[in-house]
Design an enzyme around this catalytic site. Sequence first.
Site, PDB file in Angstrom:
ATOM      1  N   TYR A   1      28.113  64.366  50.192  1.00 54.53           N
ATOM      2  CA  TYR A   1      27.207  63.206  50.122  1.00 54.53           C
ATOM      3  C   TYR A   1      25.841  63.619  50.648  1.00 54.53           C
ATOM      4  O   TYR A   1      25.735  64.296  51.677  1.00 54.53           O
ATOM      5  CB  TYR A   1      27.757  62.051  50.968  1.00 54.53           C
ATOM      6  CG  TYR A   1      26.841  60.843  51.015  1.00 54.53           C
ATOM      7  CD1 TYR A   1      26.937  59.841  50.058  1.00 54.53           C
ATOM      8  CD2 TYR A   1      25.884  60.705  52.017  1.00 54.53           C
ATOM      9  CE1 TYR A   1      26.095  58.739  50.087  1.00 54.53           C
ATOM     10  CE2 TYR A   1      25.035  59.609  52.057  1.00 54.53           C
ATOM     11  CZ  TYR A   1      25.150  58.626  51.093  1.00 54.53           C
ATOM     12  OH  TYR A   1      24.317  57.546  51.129  1.00 54.53           O
TER      13      TYR A   1
ATOM     14  N   GLU B   1      19.994  58.500  46.554  1.00 51.53           N
ATOM     15  CA  GLU B   1      21.352  58.771  47.026  1.00 51.53           C
ATOM     16  C   GLU B   1      22.094  59.604  45.991  1.00 51.53           C
ATOM     17  O   GLU B   1      22.164  59.230  44.818  1.00 51.53           O
ATOM     18  CB  GLU B   1      22.104  57.459  47.268  1.00 51.53           C
ATOM     19  CG  GLU B   1      23.530  57.656  47.763  1.00 51.53           C
ATOM     20  CD  GLU B   1      24.287  56.358  47.886  1.00 51.53           C
ATOM     21  OE1 GLU B   1      24.720  56.020  49.005  1.00 51.53           O
ATOM     22  OE2 GLU B   1      24.459  55.670  46.851  1.00 51.53           O
TER      23      GLU B   1
END
Length: 389
Positions: free
Chosen positions: A109, A197
């Site tokens: 991530y 993101e």
Amino acid sequence: MNLHEYQAKQILASHGVSVPWGEVAGNGDEAVAGAEKLGGGLWVVKAQVHAGGRGKAGGIKVCKSHDEVRSAADGMIGQILVTHQTGPEGKPIHKVYVEEGFDIVRELYLALLVDRDSSRIAVIASTEGGMDIEEVAASAPEKIITLTIDPASGLQPFHGRRLADALKLEDDQVKQCGKLLASIYRTFIASDASMLEINPLVVSGSDDLVVLDCKFNIDDNAMFRHKELAEMRDESQEDPSEREAHEVGLNYVKLDGNIGCMVNGAGLAMATMDICKLAGGEPANFLDVGGGATKEQVAAAFRIIVSDPNVQAILVNIFGGIMLCDVIAQGIVAAAKELDLKVPVVVRLEGTNVKKGKEILAQSRLALTPADDLSDAAAKAVTAIGGDA
């Protein structure tokens, strides 16, 4: 402004970021044509909506044949996708993105966002990427690491090394991580982004770092200098009331409460919402009419507020500096007459031309409740909906 995944990847690719090949499709035939163009024997069909959580909601399908690609695309396009981020109303699917399949070894991530606390760009990362990142953040926050970048010195090589170490990358992956971070940081700055993101950022079977999925948000205040990005806006993904507010120059965000708020100034609007909650109520929206609203904008603000069926009362809180209280009063009266308001309206006016504004309200003979100050206004709004202030 939010971008679709395929749009975000186009921008990232233009800055040298490694993304999978993909094709946008508006129906099953176009999806199959895209799969044929990509080649191979494994494809992923992804619903293009402005929301995360698509995988768990059935918005991402892995396909091993052209028939499966067509079936997946036709099964998504024209439907409403409901995820934990969309709310129960969901988001409409008008396009899908057909992407080449990937051999995934690890899911990581990575995100960049504007950190208001430090007034810096923050890099958020975790070794636990994928669909359950929210659960990881809640149950194991120690697995989420944060780096901040000093705007005076900008991104430095040590940021890349620290990120690679935090993600437990090895050998050539460390060098790739530094290049990736530099590219997405450059993209972030150049686009005036507020959030980027990447989830997941994958380590592929060939040991490459690849952006498999991403969300990209551009600061609305900077859109005037990004006409090419403004053209990417998908209004079908936006709340109709928020879209109408944008068109008439108002700042509106729908919330879940039952007291509609109309305020001039973002700070005062936030304070008004806080006082509403303190008085026992729940704000139904954030609505800032700005410092120079016209009578027409005020009327539009009322239309937007009452379009929300949850609104049971309206609280108007105006502090007239540049804004003139008599203009606000004229807008309130015009809106009340035009819309035939059925909900109670509490009005607190202070500042420039306040006496004239109050006279206009009093002479209108409308069922408007005046308030002496903000606390009084909030208490009266809560009482109007049957609450205990």
